[in-house]
Design an enzyme around this catalytic site. Structure first.
Site, mmCIF file in Angstrom:
data_model
loop_
_atom_site.group_PDB
_atom_site.id
_atom_site.type_symbol
_atom_site.label_atom_id
_atom_site.label_comp_id
_atom_site.label_asym_id
_atom_site.label_seq_id
_atom_site.Cartn_x
_atom_site.Cartn_y
_atom_site.Cartn_z
ATOM 1 N N LYS A 131 24.494 4.437 43.623
ATOM 2 C CA LYS A 131 23.996 3.931 44.907
ATOM 3 C C LYS A 131 22.509 3.590 44.796
ATOM 4 O O LYS A 131 22.052 2.551 45.284
ATOM 5 C CB LYS A 131 24.244 4.970 46.011
ATOM 6 C CG LYS A 131 25.719 5.089 46.372
ATOM 7 C CD LYS A 131 26.058 6.309 47.214
ATOM 8 C CE LYS A 131 27.578 6.392 47.403
ATOM 9 N NZ LYS A 131 28.031 7.612 48.070
ATOM 10 N N GLN A 182 25.328 13.074 50.286
ATOM 11 C CA GLN A 182 26.493 12.896 49.420
ATOM 12 C C GLN A 182 27.533 13.980 49.719
ATOM 13 O O GLN A 182 27.224 15.156 49.732
ATOM 14 C CB GLN A 182 26.064 12.938 47.942
ATOM 15 C CG GLN A 182 27.184 12.681 46.963
ATOM 16 C CD GLN A 182 27.815 11.290 47.094
ATOM 17 O OE1 GLN A 182 27.134 10.290 47.297
ATOM 18 N NE2 GLN A 182 29.136 11.223 46.988
ATOM 19 N N ASP A 232 25.577 5.770 56.513
ATOM 20 C CA ASP A 232 26.849 6.094 55.862
ATOM 21 C C ASP A 232 27.952 6.319 56.911
ATOM 22 O O ASP A 232 29.109 6.559 56.562
ATOM 23 C CB ASP A 232 26.662 7.358 55.004
ATOM 24 C CG ASP A 232 27.701 7.480 53.905
ATOM 25 O OD1 ASP A 232 28.262 6.435 53.496
ATOM 26 O OD2 ASP A 232 27.968 8.606 53.451
#
Ligand code: NAP
Length: 289
Positions: free
Chosen positions: A60, A104, A127
């Site tokens: 990412k 994450q 996200d």
């Protein structure tokens, strides 16, 4: 003598579409930076050193760098408490130099992941993991989509897959993948069925799917004989050895369109994260178009 061969599904090339999205994010980043003097910045937060998570975060950040998006990495010890993680996320939420935050998944089992996600400011939730983003997705309001489902929708649109009136079956109901994928499909007027570990007669459902989303987390779980001929098959799964949740060989003989692993859903997830980071920065810098 004529030979009958099973039809082979067309591949949905997520890598190619994601490349174009990253190029677009790069152009918008350059423009935003020129206009505001600030480049978009994504904070990546990693708890512990799980090798798969380390790799995902590196991918990412590399992709961000490619698009001119700055990233700030926050590595936290595996033993950090929920309160410690929430503190770090609140700090980033309040930092005007950070426009997007990625925590994450998964964090350790001793951490309340939901509470941690909720410490991310909604305007920086690029996200799409907070309850705020989830509600916006469900109600069809403006907000950040959960990246993997958002990427799946873009891929379906790119390949001209009609969703209205179609039967979409989502196998999996996790908060970051299956559940929001179904909500986005419902928002596009598909008739949606969710299947999960307690579903009876799974195959009876999957064989009815015009669009089948595999988000199970089990390698080669869904096979060709469980798929309706001509269905569109999206494999969101990823397992070591480049294996998805779908048995590609048998499914490709039945489906009309199918995502490969790798090169299908995975790159679309990252490209969606970048797109949403630029969107977030543009809004926060008062330069949204
Ligand atoms: P997860 O949290 O483990 O959820 C798995 C879901 O599958 C659950 O809802 C579970 O049902 C259901 N399930 C498990 N066994 C089943 C069975 N025998 N029959 C029917 N349903 C069953 O996994 P996740 O985080 O959603 O991830 C799913 C997959 O996507 C994984 O392979 C993961 O690596 C991949 N993934 C890929 C990306 C990407 O960017 N490409 C991003 C995220 C995840 P219950 O709810 O009843 O337990």
């Amino acid at each position: 003598m004529s030979q009958t061969t099973s039809p082979t599904a067309r591949l949905m090339d997520g890598s190619a579409l994601a490349r174009r999205m990253v190029e677009d994010a790069a152009a918008r980043t350059a423009d935003l930076t020129a206009r505001t003097g600030q480049a978009p910045c994504l904070a990546t937060v990693l708890v512990g050193d799980d090798p798969a998570s380390v790799t995902y975060v590196r991918m990412k950040r590399n992709r961000c760098a490619q698009a001119g998006i700055r990233s700030r990495h926050v590595a936290l010890p595996a033993a950090i408490s929920t309160a410690g993680l929430i503190g770090a996320l609140r700090e980033l939420s309040e930092d005007p130099g950070v426009h997007g935050i990625l925590l994450q998944h998964p964090v350790g089992p001793h951490i309340d992941e939901r509470a941690a996600f909720e410490a991310i400011a909604p305007e920086k939730d690029v996200d799409g993991v907070t309850a705020h983003s989830f509600a916006a997705m469900g109600l069809g309001m403006a907000g950040f989509a959960s990246c993997t489902p958002g990427g799946i929708l873009r891929l379906l649109d790119h390949y001209g897959v009609e969703l209205a009136g179609k039967h979409a079956v989502v196998v999996g109901r996790s908060p970051i993948l299956g559940r929001p994928a179904g909500m986005l499909l419902l928002g596009r007027d598909a008739t949606v069925t969710y299947c999960h570990s307690r579903t009876a007669e799974l195959t009876a459902h999957t064989r009815e799917a015009d669009v089948l989303i595999a988000a199970v987390g089990r390698a080669r779980f869904l096979h060709g004989e469980q798929i309706k001929p001509g269905a569109v098959v999206i494999d969101a799964g990823y397992h070591p050895g480049n294996v998805g949740d779908v048995d590609f060989a048998s499914a490709a003989g039945v489906a009309s369109l199918i995502t490969p692993v790798p090169g299908g859903v995975g790159p679309m997830t990252i490209a969606t994260l970048l797109t949403q980071t630029v969107d977030a920065a543009a809004r926060q810098l008062g330069a949204a178009g």
